[in-house]
Every structure is written in C-alpha cells, then in structure tokens.
Write a protein that holds these residues in place. Structure first.
Motif, PDB file in Angstrom:
ATOM      1  N   VAL A   1      12.252  -9.052  -3.512  1.00 18.58           N
ATOM      2  CA  VAL A   1      12.074  -9.159  -2.065  1.00 18.58           C
ATOM      3  C   VAL A   1      13.435  -9.458  -1.434  1.00 18.58           C
ATOM      4  N   LEU A  61      15.266  -0.035  -0.582  1.00 23.10           N
ATOM      5  CA  LEU A  61      13.919   0.496  -0.832  1.00 23.10           C
ATOM      6  C   LEU A  61      13.962   1.516  -1.964  1.00 23.10           C
ATOM      7  N   LYS A  82      11.241  -4.598  -1.962  1.00 27.96           N
ATOM      8  CA  LYS A  82      10.449  -4.710  -0.748  1.00 27.96           C
ATOM      9  C   LYS A  82      11.377  -5.364   0.273  1.00 27.96           C
ATOM     10  N   TYR A  91      12.507  -6.857   4.196  1.00 21.63           N
ATOM     11  CA  TYR A  91      12.182  -7.401   5.514  1.00 21.63           C
ATOM     12  C   TYR A  91      13.417  -7.237   6.398  1.00 21.63           C
ATOM     13  N   THR A 125       6.903   1.405  -1.924  1.00 26.71           N
ATOM     14  CA  THR A 125       7.241   0.037  -1.546  1.00 26.71           C
ATOM     15  C   THR A 125       7.057  -0.117  -0.036  1.00 26.71           C
ATOM     16  N   GLU A 126       7.586  -1.201   0.538  1.00 21.21           N
ATOM     17  CA  GLU A 126       7.320  -1.469   1.962  1.00 21.21           C
ATOM     18  C   GLU A 126       8.547  -2.040   2.649  1.00 21.21           C
ATOM     19  N   GLU A 160       5.231 -13.537   0.003  1.00 18.50           N
ATOM     20  CA  GLU A 160       5.618 -12.762  -1.185  1.00 18.50           C
ATOM     21  C   GLU A 160       5.635 -13.601  -2.468  1.00 18.50           C
TER      22      GLU A 160
END
Ligand SMILES: NC(=O)c1ccc[n+]([C@@H]2O[C@H](COP(=O)([O-])OP(=O)(O)OC[C@H]3O[C@@H](n4cnc5c(N)ncnc54)[C@H](O)[C@@H]3O)[C@@H](O)[C@H]2O)c1
Length: 287
Positions: A37, A56, A61, A63, A88-89, A114
């Motif tokens: 993360v 990514l 992941k 933010y 993924t995000e 997370e």
C-alpha cells in the motif's frame, strides 16, 4: 604481513551462494510491489499521477493525496485501468499537506482500512518565480510550508503508520536538481532553497527511521514538461529553446522517465539504499 587475495579459484562463501537467485522462475521479483500500500501526494496530475500509474503497474494499491477538489480527467481513466487491467486499485483523498491534522487522520484511516502502510512518494509541491529582492516573507513562508513542512509532515504521518505495523517501508521525496544547483535564468530562490531542504530532510529522516527499517531517499529530477513547466513556457517562450541546451542530452524530460526510479526506490530492489539522492537531470548539474 601477508595479504591474501581472492582469485576466481577461491570458493564462493556460503552466504553469497545462498543469495544467488539463479534458477528463479520469477523475473526480478525484487521490483514487485504486489500487495503493498503506497500513498502518493500531489497525484491529482503531473509527475505524481505518472508515478502512481507506475506503482499500480508494479502491483501496489495506491492512495492519491492532493489539494485539488477533483483530480485531472486522467486520474479517472487510471482508476478504471487499475481495476480492469492491473488487478489493483487507486483511490483519491483530498488533502492539503499544510493541514497536519487532516493529513494524519486521512493516512491513519488508510492504514486502518488496509491493515498496513508500505510506501510514500511525496510529490506535492509548488513553484514561484520572483527575484530575491522582491520576494515577500509571506510568499517565502508559503513555499516552505508546502515544499518543506508539508513534505516533512506527510513523511511523518506515513512513518507513524509504518512503525505501528512494524513492517518497515520506503519513502521517496521528490526534490529537484534545483536543490543542488541554482538554475541559470530561472529566478526562484525560495523554491530552490526548499528543494535543498528536502534533500537534507531525507538524510535526517533516514538516520532516525533506519532502526524501524524505513528507508528514505530523494529523487531529483531535471526539467520535466508538466503542467507546472508548460505554464512557465507560456510566459517565457524562449525557455523552450534555452533549457534543453543546458544539459548533456540536449532535451527536456517527460514524467515517464522517472517511473523506473520510483519503482526502484519503493521496492526491495533498493533494499540497502537510504539517505541518498537520485539525481536524474540529463547531466544538467554535472556540467
Ligand atoms: N516539473 C518539473 O520540471 C520539476 C522538476 C523537478 C522537480 N519537480 C517537482 O516534482 C513535483 C511535481 O511537480 P509537477 O511538475 O508535476 O507539478 P504540478 O503542479 O503539475 O503537480 C503538483 C501537484 O501538487 C499538488 N499540490 C500543491 N500544493 C499542495 C498542497 N498544499 N497539498 C496537497 N497537494 C498540493 C498540486 O495540486 C498538483 O496536483 C513537485 O514537487 C515539483 O517541485 C518538478
């Protein structure tokens, strides 16, 4: 006193043999960020957004943190691509890095969701071109508040979460070649001082947080053609021709040229690197 010299005949120490990856089926697994993360500040657009895409692609992941109410249209395209193509995000959190309370709350909330925090790319920054004799204290303070204190507090907020989960992590602060040299014909004393501060800040954070297995390094780009620089070219069109002549490659860079550096610094590929500055400026500062 006799000195023994290792030759190619000498047996390879067992520790070295154990570290050899020959025969491994994966390709350079140390560059993978799968399952990690990572927060990226200043990722609504520009270099930060490009770095987010690279993260990514490496499996993280992400933010994205930025003060803009809405990220650029490319952000939403990337969000779709992350889910549909990359498995993924990426999520957006509106944050001004000067708002320390909001910054800490948001990063803690991400870590809670997370159950981990592995990395930070701190790319949020501002630029102002004003001659030193005309610079106001207010403008200088704003510059330092965003580019130095803001970066510092973002790194601190992320490091607190890394320490809470005990897995270490990696932080890359985006500095600039302007933290090392004064740019010829670009009048931005406070910006350049702020970037020198970022390079020195990283060394100090690295020295304090190494005990937690948190690595802190800087990337110092040369001129990159982003929205920030396009705005300058509208005001000073002659710079389009002048700036490329100031480095050894004779051109300006694109945000994509820093993707590899970010993945290198955020991943285990740079596991023994901390307190360093990775200057990538086409040789500008070496001349
Ligand atoms: N463009 C270049 O030539 C160049 C060269 C060397 C270093 N850099 C550095 O790279 C980084 C990215 O620059 P860029 O060219 O992509 O600029 P940019 O202006 O396109 O992007 C910077 C982003 O930071 C965000 N931001 C600014 N202040 C913020 C704040 N207080 N809180 C949260 N977000 C904030 C902006 O909204 C923007 O999305 C900056 O740190 C910059 O100093 C740029």
């Amino acid at each position: 006193m006799s000195v023994s010299i290792a030759t190619s005949e000498a047996p390879v120490p067992a520790t070295v043999q154990r570290d050899l990856c020959l025969g491994s089926k994966s390709r350079m697994p140390e560059f993978s960020l799968a399952g990690k993360v990572v927060c990226v500040s200043g990722a609504a657009r520009g270099l930060g957004l490009t770095q987010a895409e690279a993260l990514l692609e490496a499996g993280a992941k992400v933010y994205a943190l930025d003060r803009l109410e809405e990220p650029s249209p490319e952000f939403w395209e990337l969000q779709k691509r992350a889910v549909e193509e990359l498995g993924t995000e990426i999520h957006y959190r509106r944050i001004d890095v000067r708002d320390t309370e909001l910054l800490n709350n948001a990063i803690e909330a991400i870590a809670n969701t997370e159950g981990r925090m592995d990395g930070l790319v701190a790319a949020a920054g501002i630029q102002q071109e004003t001659p030193a004799l005309e610079y106001s204290a207010k403008d200088a303070n704003t510059m330092f508040e965003v580019n130095v204190t803001g970066v510092f507090m973002t790194a601190q907020a992320v490091a607190k979460q890394m320490i809470r989960f005990g897995n270490g992590g990696s932080i890359a602060l985006i500095a600039s070649m302007s933290g090392t040299v004064a740019n010829r014909g670009l009048i931005c004393p406070a910006y350049n001082a702020s970037k020198a501060a970022v390079i020195q800040l990283a060394r100090n954070l690295a020295s304090e947080w190494g005990q937690f297995n948190i690595r802190v390094n800087t990337i110092s780009p040369g001129y990159i053609v982003t929205a920030m620089v396009e705005k300058l070219f509208e005001q000073y069109p002659e710079r389009r021709d002048e700036w490329p002549k100031q480095n050894m490659l004779g051109r300006l860079s694109t945000p994509n040229e820093y993707r590899g550096a970010t993945i290198f610094l955020l991943s285990d590929a740079s596991s023994f690197m901390t307190g360093s500055d990775l200057r990538m400026d086409g040789g500008h500062a070496a001349w």
